[in-house]
Design a protein around this motif. Structure first.
Motif, PDB file in Angstrom:
ATOM      1  N   LEU A   1       3.700 -10.751  12.664  1.00  0.00           N
ATOM      2  CA  LEU A   1       4.271 -11.221  11.395  1.00  0.00           C
ATOM      3  C   LEU A   1       3.262 -12.053  10.608  1.00  0.00           C
ATOM      4  O   LEU A   1       3.188 -11.950   9.377  1.00  0.00           O
ATOM      5  CB  LEU A   1       5.556 -12.011  11.654  1.00  0.00           C
ATOM      6  CG  LEU A   1       6.722 -11.172  12.178  1.00  0.00           C
ATOM      7  CD1 LEU A   1       7.870 -12.061  12.624  1.00  0.00           C
ATOM      8  CD2 LEU A   1       7.177 -10.176  11.138  1.00  0.00           C
ATOM      9  N   ASP A   2       2.467 -12.867  11.295  1.00  0.00           N
ATOM     10  CA  ASP A   2       1.432 -13.653  10.617  1.00  0.00           C
ATOM     11  C   ASP A   2       0.392 -12.732   9.972  1.00  0.00           C
ATOM     12  O   ASP A   2      -0.037 -12.965   8.837  1.00  0.00           O
ATOM     13  CB  ASP A   2       0.744 -14.611  11.596  1.00  0.00           C
ATOM     14  CG  ASP A   2       1.639 -15.766  12.030  1.00  0.00           C
ATOM     15  OD1 ASP A   2       2.668 -16.009  11.349  1.00  0.00           O
ATOM     16  OD2 ASP A   2       1.310 -16.410  13.051  1.00  0.00           O
ATOM     17  N   ILE A   3      -0.007 -11.701  10.676  1.00  0.00           N
ATOM     18  CA  ILE A   3      -0.970 -10.731  10.128  1.00  0.00           C
ATOM     19  C   ILE A   3      -0.381 -10.065   8.884  1.00  0.00           C
ATOM     20  O   ILE A   3      -1.050  -9.935   7.851  1.00  0.00           O
ATOM     21  CB  ILE A   3      -1.346  -9.673  11.192  1.00  0.00           C
ATOM     22  CG1 ILE A   3      -2.162 -10.315  12.314  1.00  0.00           C
ATOM     23  CG2 ILE A   3      -2.093  -8.505  10.560  1.00  0.00           C
ATOM     24  CD1 ILE A   3      -2.321  -9.439  13.552  1.00  0.00           C
ATOM     25  N   ILE A   4       0.859  -9.665   8.983  1.00  0.00           N
ATOM     26  CA  ILE A   4       1.517  -9.017   7.841  1.00  0.00           C
ATOM     27  C   ILE A   4       1.583  -9.964   6.642  1.00  0.00           C
ATOM     28  O   ILE A   4       1.287  -9.562   5.510  1.00  0.00           O
ATOM     29  CB  ILE A   4       2.923  -8.525   8.239  1.00  0.00           C
ATOM     30  CG1 ILE A   4       2.792  -7.353   9.203  1.00  0.00           C
ATOM     31  CG2 ILE A   4       3.749  -8.136   7.012  1.00  0.00           C
ATOM     32  CD1 ILE A   4       4.089  -6.947   9.884  1.00  0.00           C
ATOM     33  N   HIS A   5       1.937 -11.220   6.875  1.00  0.00           N
ATOM     34  CA  HIS A   5       2.002 -12.182   5.771  1.00  0.00           C
ATOM     35  C   HIS A   5       0.631 -12.359   5.113  1.00  0.00           C
ATOM     36  O   HIS A   5       0.532 -12.439   3.884  1.00  0.00           O
ATOM     37  CB  HIS A   5       2.560 -13.526   6.253  1.00  0.00           C
ATOM     38  CG  HIS A   5       4.036 -13.494   6.447  1.00  0.00           C
ATOM     39  ND1 HIS A   5       4.626 -13.521   7.683  1.00  0.00           N
ATOM     40  CD2 HIS A   5       5.058 -13.412   5.547  1.00  0.00           C
ATOM     41  CE1 HIS A   5       5.929 -13.462   7.551  1.00  0.00           C
ATOM     42  NE2 HIS A   5       6.222 -13.387   6.260  1.00  0.00           N
TER      43      HIS A   5
ATOM     44  N   VAL B   1      -2.795  -6.409   0.093  1.00  0.00           N
ATOM     45  CA  VAL B   1      -3.018  -5.163   0.824  1.00  0.00           C
ATOM     46  C   VAL B   1      -1.682  -4.470   1.088  1.00  0.00           C
ATOM     47  O   VAL B   1      -1.556  -3.259   0.961  1.00  0.00           O
ATOM     48  CB  VAL B   1      -3.773  -5.431   2.156  1.00  0.00           C
ATOM     49  CG1 VAL B   1      -3.895  -4.157   2.984  1.00  0.00           C
ATOM     50  CG2 VAL B   1      -5.144  -6.021   1.876  1.00  0.00           C
ATOM     51  N   ILE B   2      -0.678  -5.254   1.461  1.00  0.00           N
ATOM     52  CA  ILE B   2       0.679  -4.746   1.640  1.00  0.00           C
ATOM     53  C   ILE B   2       1.522  -5.325   0.518  1.00  0.00           C
ATOM     54  O   ILE B   2       1.515  -6.522   0.277  1.00  0.00           O
ATOM     55  CB  ILE B   2       1.270  -5.174   3.007  1.00  0.00           C
ATOM     56  CG1 ILE B   2       0.471  -4.546   4.152  1.00  0.00           C
ATOM     57  CG2 ILE B   2       2.744  -4.770   3.094  1.00  0.00           C
ATOM     58  CD1 ILE B   2       0.918  -5.019   5.530  1.00  0.00           C
ATOM     59  N   ARG B   3       2.212  -4.445  -0.176  1.00  0.00           N
ATOM     60  CA  ARG B   3       3.033  -4.894  -1.293  1.00  0.00           C
ATOM     61  C   ARG B   3       4.488  -5.073  -0.897  1.00  0.00           C
ATOM     62  O   ARG B   3       5.142  -6.011  -1.307  1.00  0.00           O
ATOM     63  CB  ARG B   3       2.925  -3.882  -2.429  1.00  0.00           C
ATOM     64  CG  ARG B   3       3.487  -4.365  -3.723  1.00  0.00           C
ATOM     65  CD  ARG B   3       3.130  -3.468  -4.864  1.00  0.00           C
ATOM     66  NE  ARG B   3       3.199  -2.077  -4.459  1.00  0.00           N
ATOM     67  CZ  ARG B   3       3.610  -1.087  -5.211  1.00  0.00           C
ATOM     68  NH1 ARG B   3       3.971  -1.318  -6.435  1.00  0.00           N
ATOM     69  NH2 ARG B   3       3.647   0.147  -4.783  1.00  0.00           N
TER      70      ARG B   3
ATOM     71  N   MET C   1       7.714   7.927  -0.861  1.00  0.00           N
ATOM     72  CA  MET C   1       6.590   8.208  -1.741  1.00  0.00           C
ATOM     73  C   MET C   1       5.312   7.654  -1.118  1.00  0.00           C
ATOM     74  O   MET C   1       5.295   6.544  -0.606  1.00  0.00           O
ATOM     75  CB  MET C   1       6.830   7.553  -3.098  1.00  0.00           C
ATOM     76  CG  MET C   1       5.844   7.958  -4.127  1.00  0.00           C
ATOM     77  SD  MET C   1       6.090   9.679  -4.490  1.00  0.00           S
ATOM     78  CE  MET C   1       5.741   9.694  -6.192  1.00  0.00           C
ATOM     79  N   GLU C   2       4.238   8.421  -1.150  1.00  0.00           N
ATOM     80  CA  GLU C   2       2.930   7.968  -0.699  1.00  0.00           C
ATOM     81  C   GLU C   2       2.039   7.858  -1.909  1.00  0.00           C
ATOM     82  O   GLU C   2       1.782   8.838  -2.592  1.00  0.00           O
ATOM     83  CB  GLU C   2       2.317   8.933   0.313  1.00  0.00           C
ATOM     84  CG  GLU C   2       2.987   8.871   1.664  1.00  0.00           C
ATOM     85  CD  GLU C   2       2.225   9.678   2.709  1.00  0.00           C
ATOM     86  OE1 GLU C   2       0.976   9.696   2.644  1.00  0.00           O
ATOM     87  OE2 GLU C   2       2.892  10.276   3.556  1.00  0.00           O
ATOM     88  N   TYR C   3       1.547   6.646  -2.181  1.00  0.00           N
ATOM     89  CA  TYR C   3       0.707   6.434  -3.353  1.00  0.00           C
ATOM     90  C   TYR C   3      -0.768   6.567  -3.017  1.00  0.00           C
ATOM     91  O   TYR C   3      -1.564   6.978  -3.832  1.00  0.00           O
ATOM     92  CB  TYR C   3       0.985   5.052  -3.940  1.00  0.00           C
ATOM     93  CG  TYR C   3       2.404   4.918  -4.433  1.00  0.00           C
ATOM     94  CD1 TYR C   3       2.797   5.487  -5.633  1.00  0.00           C
ATOM     95  CD2 TYR C   3       3.369   4.244  -3.679  1.00  0.00           C
ATOM     96  CE1 TYR C   3       4.106   5.376  -6.083  1.00  0.00           C
ATOM     97  CE2 TYR C   3       4.664   4.128  -4.127  1.00  0.00           C
ATOM     98  CZ  TYR C   3       5.026   4.699  -5.337  1.00  0.00           C
ATOM     99  OH  TYR C   3       6.322   4.591  -5.770  1.00  0.00           O
TER     100      TYR C   3
END
Length: 133
Positions: free
Chosen positions: A18-22, A29-31, A129-131
């Motif tokens: 979760l820390d990495i994701i945050h 990088v992750i929206r 959807m893949e952007y």
């Protein structure tokens, strides 16, 4: 708790994942994360796109009323209206029982008795959807 499974697979603690994701979210990088509901596995055996003819001045009000139902997963205005009159579209995953009764509830909420029900018969594809690859 999907991140707990990911953590176990890479020998980390859930909090570390979760820390990495945050951090990745902070960097842009992750929206966002989104879930894909497999409605048939969740117990919703029928679904339909319902097209509503709603006066232009009531479109937002009717859209909000339909969107308040948990069974409505998509609700949007179409311009130009389909067949010149159906301007509000809603995707509905029906609960158990007779769909006609539930559609009548939606009709009252939307304030429209002019609608078309396009019931799904077969699902051929379901993907997000893949952007970027």
């Amino acid at each position: 708790r999907p991140f707990k499974k990911i953590a176990a697979a890479v020998c980390l603690e859930e909090k570390e994942i979760l820390d990495i994701i945050h951090r990745l979210m902070e960097k842009g990088v992750i929206r966002k994360f989104g879930g894909v509901l497999r409605h048939q596995r969740a117990g919703f055996k029928r679904n339909a796109m319902i097209l509503w003819a709603v006066p232009d001045e009531r479109t937002a009000e009717a859209g909000k009323a339909l969107s308040a139902f948990k069974e409505v997963t998509h609700c949007y205005e179409r311009v130009p209206p389909f067949e010149g009159r159906y301007n509000l579209f809603s995707m509905v995953h029906f609960p158990a029982g007779d769909p006609a009764d539930f559609i009548q509830q939606l009709s009252r909420a939307a304030g429209s008795t002019d609608y078309r029900v396009l019931e799904s018969r077969e699902e051929y594809k379901k993907s997000s959807m893949e952007y970027f690859k």
